[in-house]
Write a protein that holds these residues in place. Structure first.
Motif, mmCIF file in Angstrom:
data_model
loop_
_atom_site.group_PDB
_atom_site.id
_atom_site.type_symbol
_atom_site.label_atom_id
_atom_site.label_comp_id
_atom_site.label_asym_id
_atom_site.label_seq_id
_atom_site.Cartn_x
_atom_site.Cartn_y
_atom_site.Cartn_z
ATOM 1 N N GLU A 178 0.825 -1.201 0.000
ATOM 2 C CA GLU A 178 0.000 0.000 0.000
ATOM 3 C C GLU A 178 0.863 1.256 0.000
ATOM 4 O OE1 GLU A 178 -2.395 -0.521 3.422
ATOM 5 O OE2 GLU A 178 -3.792 -1.960 2.462
ATOM 6 N N CYS A 179 1.928 1.247 0.803
ATOM 7 C CA CYS A 179 2.822 2.412 0.832
ATOM 8 C C CYS A 179 3.536 2.594 -0.502
ATOM 9 C CB CYS A 179 3.851 2.250 1.953
ATOM 10 S SG CYS A 179 3.156 2.345 3.614
ATOM 11 N N ALA A 180 3.946 1.482 -1.118
ATOM 12 C CA ALA A 180 4.618 1.584 -2.416
ATOM 13 C C ALA A 180 3.667 2.103 -3.481
ATOM 14 C CB ALA A 180 5.180 0.221 -2.818
ATOM 15 N N ALA A 181 2.416 1.590 -3.472
ATOM 16 C CA ALA A 181 1.434 2.093 -4.435
ATOM 17 C C ALA A 181 1.140 3.566 -4.195
ATOM 18 C CB ALA A 181 0.149 1.270 -4.343
ATOM 19 N N GLN A 182 1.112 3.972 -2.922
ATOM 20 C CA GLN A 182 0.901 5.383 -2.618
ATOM 21 C C GLN A 182 2.120 6.210 -3.016
ATOM 22 O OE1 GLN A 182 -1.977 6.484 -1.561
ATOM 23 N NE2 GLN A 182 -1.379 8.642 -1.387
ATOM 24 N N GLU A 183 3.309 5.627 -2.866
ATOM 25 C CA GLU A 183 4.530 6.345 -3.198
ATOM 26 C C GLU A 183 4.655 6.585 -4.695
ATOM 27 O OE1 GLU A 183 7.734 8.459 -1.964
ATOM 28 O OE2 GLU A 183 6.343 7.373 -0.671
ATOM 29 N N VAL A 184 4.051 5.704 -5.502
ATOM 30 C CA VAL A 184 4.134 5.864 -6.959
ATOM 31 C C VAL A 184 3.309 7.063 -7.422
ATOM 32 C CG1 VAL A 184 3.612 4.697 -9.158
ATOM 33 C CG2 VAL A 184 4.630 3.429 -7.299
ATOM 34 N N ASN A 185 2.375 7.533 -6.592
ATOM 35 C CA ASN A 185 1.553 8.676 -7.003
ATOM 36 C C ASN A 185 2.390 9.911 -7.295
ATOM 37 O OD1 ASN A 185 -0.955 7.385 -6.878
ATOM 38 N ND2 ASN A 185 -1.137 7.756 -4.678
ATOM 39 N N CYS A 186 3.454 10.106 -6.518
ATOM 40 C CA CYS A 186 4.294 11.299 -6.715
ATOM 41 C C CYS A 186 4.977 11.287 -8.083
ATOM 42 C CB CYS A 186 5.301 11.402 -5.583
ATOM 43 S SG CYS A 186 6.392 12.834 -5.712
ATOM 44 N N PRO A 187 5.746 10.253 -8.454
ATOM 45 C CA PRO A 187 6.327 10.268 -9.806
ATOM 46 C C PRO A 187 5.290 10.224 -10.913
ATOM 47 C CG PRO A 187 6.726 8.161 -8.728
ATOM 48 C CD PRO A 187 6.204 9.091 -7.677
ATOM 49 N N LEU A 188 4.143 9.568 -10.663
ATOM 50 C CA LEU A 188 3.084 9.565 -11.665
ATOM 51 C C LEU A 188 2.546 10.970 -11.886
ATOM 52 C CD1 LEU A 188 1.143 8.046 -13.530
ATOM 53 C CD2 LEU A 188 -0.319 7.635 -11.537
ATOM 54 N N GLN A 189 2.342 11.707 -10.804
ATOM 55 C CA GLN A 189 1.869 13.085 -10.930
ATOM 56 C C GLN A 189 2.913 13.944 -11.637
ATOM 57 O OE1 GLN A 189 -1.162 13.951 -10.106
ATOM 58 N NE2 GLN A 189 -0.880 16.067 -10.799
ATOM 59 N N VAL A 190 4.180 13.681 -11.340
ATOM 60 C CA VAL A 190 5.252 14.438 -12.010
ATOM 61 C C VAL A 190 5.247 14.163 -13.500
ATOM 62 C CG1 VAL A 190 7.752 14.622 -12.222
ATOM 63 C CG2 VAL A 190 6.703 14.629 -9.963
ATOM 64 N N ALA A 191 5.114 12.881 -13.881
ATOM 65 C CA ALA A 191 5.104 12.537 -15.306
ATOM 66 C C ALA A 191 3.897 13.153 -16.015
ATOM 67 C CB ALA A 191 5.112 11.020 -15.469
ATOM 68 N N LEU A 192 2.723 13.082 -15.362
ATOM 69 C CA LEU A 192 1.533 13.692 -15.974
ATOM 70 C C LEU A 192 1.683 15.206 -16.072
ATOM 71 C CD1 LEU A 192 -1.289 11.644 -14.201
ATOM 72 C CD2 LEU A 192 -0.576 11.469 -16.582
ATOM 73 N N GLU A 193 2.261 15.818 -15.056
ATOM 74 C CA GLU A 193 2.473 17.266 -15.102
ATOM 75 C C GLU A 193 3.456 17.639 -16.211
ATOM 76 O OE1 GLU A 193 1.456 21.012 -13.807
ATOM 77 O OE2 GLU A 193 0.669 19.068 -13.144
ATOM 78 N N CYS A 194 4.458 16.788 -16.399
ATOM 79 C CA CYS A 194 5.388 17.031 -17.514
ATOM 80 C C CYS A 194 4.664 16.955 -18.854
ATOM 81 C CB CYS A 194 6.532 16.016 -17.462
ATOM 82 S SG CYS A 194 7.682 16.258 -16.094
ATOM 83 N N LEU A 195 3.776 15.981 -19.010
ATOM 84 C CA LEU A 195 3.007 15.887 -20.254
ATOM 85 C C LEU A 195 2.107 17.113 -20.429
ATOM 86 C CD1 LEU A 195 1.987 12.115 -20.315
ATOM 87 C CD2 LEU A 195 3.534 13.271 -21.891
ATOM 88 N N TYR A 196 1.451 17.538 -19.327
ATOM 89 C CA TYR A 196 0.588 18.718 -19.435
ATOM 90 C C TYR A 196 1.402 19.961 -19.762
ATOM 91 C CZ TYR A 196 -2.847 15.687 -17.195
ATOM 92 O OH TYR A 196 -3.702 14.653 -16.899
ATOM 93 N N ASN A 197 2.557 20.104 -19.152
ATOM 94 C CA ASN A 197 3.398 21.261 -19.446
ATOM 95 C C ASN A 197 3.917 21.238 -20.874
ATOM 96 O OD1 ASN A 197 3.187 22.467 -16.907
ATOM 97 N ND2 ASN A 197 4.840 21.212 -16.064
ATOM 98 N N ARG A 198 4.248 20.082 -21.361
ATOM 99 C CA ARG A 198 4.749 19.994 -22.736
ATOM 100 C C ARG A 198 3.652 20.247 -23.767
ATOM 101 N NH1 ARG A 198 9.592 17.910 -24.053
ATOM 102 N NH2 ARG A 198 8.759 16.893 -25.915
ATOM 103 N N GLU A 199 2.389 20.157 -23.330
ATOM 104 C CA GLU A 199 1.310 20.548 -24.232
ATOM 105 C C GLU A 199 1.265 22.060 -24.447
ATOM 106 O OE1 GLU A 199 -0.802 18.721 -26.018
ATOM 107 O OE2 GLU A 199 0.289 16.928 -25.365
ATOM 108 N N LYS A 200 1.969 22.808 -23.618
ATOM 109 C CA LYS A 200 2.011 24.263 -23.767
ATOM 110 C C LYS A 200 3.090 24.722 -24.732
ATOM 111 C CE LYS A 200 0.404 24.841 -18.995
ATOM 112 N NZ LYS A 200 0.718 25.394 -17.657
ATOM 113 N N ARG A 201 3.755 23.775 -25.368
ATOM 114 C CA ARG A 201 4.718 24.165 -26.398
ATOM 115 C C ARG A 201 3.991 24.824 -27.568
ATOM 116 N NH1 ARG A 201 7.582 18.582 -27.495
ATOM 117 N NH2 ARG A 201 5.386 17.984 -27.287
ATOM 118 N N ILE A 202 4.726 25.625 -28.334
ATOM 119 C CA ILE A 202 4.131 26.449 -29.384
ATOM 120 C C ILE A 202 4.643 25.978 -30.737
ATOM 121 C CG2 ILE A 202 3.803 28.816 -30.221
ATOM 122 C CD1 ILE A 202 4.506 29.759 -27.407
#
Length: 559
Positions: A178-202
């Motif tokens: 459970e702790c490991a699955a919860q711990e994966v949320n942080c890098p998953l959120q980082v990866a998703l945020e990176c994808l969202y930020n890269r959508e702001k490219r022009i």
């Protein structure tokens, strides 16, 4: 003389008639004794007339004499009492026979009594020995039963301890999952945020490059890892339920055996002199048992085997969880490293392209400056050619006013005409070149604008990839966190969020400058001085094989 044990009213104490003597047994014939075991009666329960001689001899006092005596009778006389007494006396032979008969009867009675007494003593001894042997055998059986109960109880307790230890291990594995699955949320959120930020490219920078592919793979991998951990955590939860069922069965069996052991110990300690004994009539006919020794032992054996099977399943699940931790951690770290490498390569490409664009922009600005100077020079040259053209045309116009024959097409005329044509051609050439230069300048200005736009795009992309994405990706959970180990104390410093203390005990040797050493079994992460070969960006030695990047952000699994 009276016999002992007789009464004064006994029938044999009065006068006897000779006719009654004929009813006695012959002298040579002893009393008939029935040799059989007579039931024993307590004192006071025997028949009241059992001791009387009338049991053995019944004298008929009212029976008349036989027929042969009828003729010998004398007629009654004047003295009936005297004649009657003389007539009823026995002969000495009758007296001897009666005495002998009494002696034989007494001897037979004594013989029967002595034999009965011997048989009774022997029966009492045999029954006492049989009762003692049976009681000793029952005590031995109870002792053996207590030994069997103790054996199975010890086996059940041993299995219960092992099952409880396994349950604790399963609970630890579940919490780690459970702790490991919860711990994966942080890098998953980082990866998703990176994808969202890269959508702001022009513009053209919205390319499906290797970075985006790796980010998508990383998101899919992290979600897949979370799903696998949660599914395995559910399986572990179900297995823990089965383990608790087996534990409950063992505890109930141990409780029953403890109660039975206490009862059997109480029965084993009972003696003939105990105070707790009493009569319970009919208990030997009551049978409330529900098992036999075979089924009794099989029940405990089945409980132990069921517990062993549950423990084996738990061990397999724990091994599977450990293997899953190792595999998923390695995959996540590998994908994280690949994505970071793709980011680094892409940032390098974008930086190179930006530098090239800046070079081209500088050259374009230089060319624009040169074009502007050329336009200025061309305009000055055109303005400079107007005066000679005016002079030539004025001369031709003046020469047209020559009179008559003087209007000659002489050499100056040809030279002036040629000069005018030449100057016109020069002006046309200069004006054409001026237009071309102006068009070129306009093109250079447009190129400058495009380059500046591209530079703005590249700067935006570099800001997204380098400043936003890579700054978030400086921190990634360490291997102890990815496998479910957590700690309430982490080392301070710029790399403190990477690797916690693996030991359950907190670090007890802090050192200065934001560094610390762990007092447990595993070192602290990120901020402890390390002995690795790769340098750290915050001027600290890194312990892992991977190096630390700028701003002191560590990418090593364990520092």
């Amino acid at each position: 003389m009276e016999f002992l044990g007789t009464t004064q009213t006994a029938s044999y104490c009065g006068p006897k008639k000779d006719c009654g003597m004929q009813m006695l047994s012959p002298a040579g014939q002893g009393p008939i004794i029935q040799e059989c075991y007579q039931p024993y009666h307590l004192p006071g329960y025997r028949y009241l007339n059992a001791w009387k001689p009338s049991v053995f001899y019944k004298i008929a006092t009212t029976q008349s004499c036989p027929e042969e005596c009828q003729g010998a009778r004398r007629p009654p006389t004047i003295l009936p009492s005297l004649r009657s007494s003389l007539f009823c006396r026995y002969t000495p032979r009758d007296w001897d026979r009666s005495s002998e008969l009494q002696i034989r009867g007494a001897e037979a009675s004594r013989l029967w009594a002595s034999r009965l007494t011997g048989d009774s003593l022997r029966i009492m001894q045999d029954k006492d020995q049989l009762t003692r042997q049976m009681q000793e055998g029952t005590s031995r059986n109870l002792g053996q039963r207590l030994s069997d109960i103790g054996f199975w109880k010890s086996e059940l307790c041993y299995e219960l301890d092992r099952l409880r230890t396994e349950n604790n291990s399963m609970d630890t594995i579940k919490r780690r999952l459970e702790c490991a699955a919860q711990e994966v949320n942080c890098p998953l959120q980082v990866a998703l945020e990176c994808l969202y930020n890269r959508e702001k490219r022009i513009g053209i920078d919205l390319v499906h490059d290797n970075v985006e592919k790796n980010l998508i793979r990383e998101v899919d991998l992290l979600k897949c890892c979370q799903d696998q951990m949660r599914k395995l955590a559910k399986r572990v939860d179900f297995q823990m339920r089965d383990n608790r069922d087996a534990q409950h069965a063992l505890e109930r069996d141990i409780e029953d055996k403890t109660s039975a052991q206490c009862i059997d110990e109480g029965c084993f300690n009972l003696r003939n002199t105990s105070d707790a004994i009493s009569f319970f009539h009919g208990m030997e006919k009551f049978d409330g048992t529900v098992s036999v020794p075979e089924t009794w032992a099989k029940f405990s054996n089945d409980n132990i085997r069921h517990s062993q099977n549950m423990r084996a399943n738990s061990i397999r699940l724990r091994e599977e969880a450990e293997h899953l931790f190792e595999t998923l951690s390695d995959q996540m770290w590998r994908q994280f490293t690949n994505t970071n490498l793709a980011f680094s390569a892409r940032i390098s490409e974008e930086t190179d392209m930006k530098n090239k664009l800046q070079t081209q922009l500088a050259k374009t600005l230089q060319e624009i400056f040169q074009a502007e100077n050329t336009i200025m020079l061309l305009e000055r040259a055109i303005m400079a050619k107007e005066c000679p053209l005016k002079v030539a045309q004025t001369r031709l116009a003046c020469r047209t006013r020559r009179p008559n024959v003087e209007l000659c097409r002489d050499l100056p005329q040809f030279k002036l005409v040629n000069e005018v044509f030449t100057i016109d051609d020069t002006l046309q050439t200069l004006r054409l070149r001026l237009r071309e230069t102006q068009d070129t300048l306009q093109l250079l200005v447009m190129t400058k604008s495009r380059l500046e736009h591209e530079l703005a795009i590249k700067a935006n992309t570099l800001c997204i990839d380098k400043e936003k994405c890579m700054r978030m990706r400086k921190v990634f959970p360490s291997t102890p966190r990815l496998v479910g180990y957590t700690s309430s104390w982490v080392c301070p410093g710029p790399c403190a969020s990477l690797v916690p203390c693996v030991s359950p005990a907190p670090c007890d040797r802090p050192s200065g400058g934001g560094t610390s050493l762990c007092g447990g079994s595993a070192p602290c992460g990120g901020c402890a001085p390390c002995g690795g070969s790769a340098p750290c960006g915050n001027s600290l030695g890194c312990a892992g094989s991977a190096s630390c990047s700028c701003s002191g952000s560590c990418f090593a699994q364990v520092c």
